[in-house]
Write an enzyme that holds these catalytic residues in place. Structure first.
Site, short mmCIF file in Angstrom:
data_model
loop_
_atom_site.label_atom_id
_atom_site.label_comp_id
_atom_site.label_asym_id
_atom_site.label_seq_id
_atom_site.Cartn_x
_atom_site.Cartn_y
_atom_site.Cartn_z
N ASP A 151 -6.46 33.13 -32.05
CA ASP A 151 -6.00 32.59 -30.77
C ASP A 151 -6.56 33.43 -29.63
O ASP A 151 -6.53 34.66 -29.68
CB ASP A 151 -4.47 32.58 -30.71
N ASN B 71 -1.98 24.98 -24.87
CA ASN B 71 -1.51 25.33 -23.53
C ASN B 71 -1.78 26.79 -23.18
O ASN B 71 -2.15 27.11 -22.05
CB ASN B 71 -0.01 25.04 -23.38
N ASP C 132 -2.32 34.50 -38.30
CA ASP C 132 -2.45 34.29 -36.86
C ASP C 132 -2.94 35.58 -36.23
O ASP C 132 -2.26 36.61 -36.27
CB ASP C 132 -1.09 33.89 -36.29
N ASP D 155 -4.43 37.29 -32.68
CA ASP D 155 -4.48 37.07 -31.23
C ASP D 155 -5.42 38.07 -30.57
O ASP D 155 -5.29 39.28 -30.79
CB ASP D 155 -3.08 37.22 -30.61
#
Length: 327
Positions: free
Chosen positions: A129, A115, A71, A73
């Site tokens: 992300d 979201n 992941d 970011d």
């Protein structure tokens, strides 16, 4: 008592993000950023956004997952709106669409509109992300484009700075212990609710125990015990920086008790490993905690060899003192 610091350091090397993977992730992140800047420049014809890395990648606590995706970011800061009053900002759904359109051709898998971000999914088991922020000149902190809640308070730079300062004050061991907790979660969660990586990071920094700097095994158990004692008394955690919020809100009693039970078992097994006199047996206990990415200790074989007429026999290194004290 058996001391397994060397095994923990090897385990850290195994779970820590390697330089080649880090380079690959950074390359993908930069490519996504160029897509976004090109879209804003050529299609929207406005000032290009700026980017700021956040999360475990920037804190250097990201780990190699057993399964699943890395992941990464990368915050997108909309500079062309920095002089615009908040009441005149576009809807969060609009800015989400801008970023989604900008990266729609980056990978063969369509981007996901979540979201709190746009997610770009790569086939090589990782995703990027892209949370979206605006900070105008009159604001101390930026706001995040939350698709369902609108523009909400959020300042990930503050948390990264806070953790960096904690590491400077304590030591790099703090980052290793965060990785150990993430690796334990990775091995033990099996679909059960566990704290997020961010929450483990804050808990570890809050409950870091000095005096074990040369012994990661003892330090890990000591920190785990401090975390357990605190959460068992009051299952609550405040974000240490803006925006102040309760991070453990919404946990059911079942989820709380299940996690605390797993944490208690971790502490019990960790204490047994620390008190075990045989290092090979201690390593077996730790493998039950973390999985076989933690190496099993194999005692060196005794050997006899002749040198100038003298028989020289190797011996096992001395066992260090008792590091099994609780904290």
């Amino acid at each position: 008592m058996a001391e397994c610091n060397d095994l923990f350091l090897k385990f850290n090397d195994e779970i820590k993000l390697g330089s080649e993977k880090k380079k690959s992730l950074r390359k993908s992140r930069n490519a996504v950023g160029k897509d976004i800047q090109k879209y804003f420049d050529e299609t929207l014809k406005v000032t290009k956004p700026k980017f700021w890395g956040q999360g475990s990648y920037m804190m250097n606590t990201i780990i190699n997952p057993i399964e699943g995706e890395y992941d990464l970011d990368s915050g997108v800061y909309l500079m062309h709106l920095s002089d615009v009053e908040e009441e005149d900002w576009p809807a969060t759904s609009t800015v989400h669409n801008w970023i989604k359109n900008a990266v729609k051709n980056r990978t063969s898998t369509p981007p996901q509109d979540k979201n709190t971000c746009i997610r770009v999914i790569y086939k090589d088991d990782y995703h990027v992300d892209l949370p979206i922020y605006i900070k105008n000149k009159d604001m101390e902190h930026p706001k995040l484009a939350h698709k369902s809640k609108g523009w909400i308070d959020s300042d990930p730079k503050e948390l990264t700075k806070w953790f960096t300062d904690e590491v400077k004050e304590k030591s790099d061991q703090l980052k290793r212990i965060v990785r150990y907790f993430k690796a334990w979660k990775d091995f033990k969660a099996n679909g059960d609710k566990f704290p997020s990586g961010m929450i483990f990071t804050i808990l570890t920094a809050n409950h870091y125990v000095e005096g074990y700097e040369e012994n990661d095994d003892s330090a890990f158990v000591a920190v785990a015990k401090e975390i357990y004692d605190t959460l068992d008394e009051n299952f609550s955690l405040d974000r240490p920086v803006f925006p102040k919020e309760e991070l453990l809100e919404g946990w059911s009693e079942t989820a709380k008790n299940n996690f605390l039970s797993k944490l208690s078992t971790l502490i019990t097994n960790g204490q047994k490993a620390l008190e075990e006199e045989n290092k090979e047996e201690a390593s077996k206990i730790w493998i039950k905690v973390f999985g076989d990415r933690l190496p099993k200790y194999t005692p060196p074989k005794e050997e006899n060899r002749m040198d100038k007429g003298y028989a020289l026999q190797t011996t096992e290194p001395p066992v260090l003192g008792n590091y099994g004290r609780s904290s």
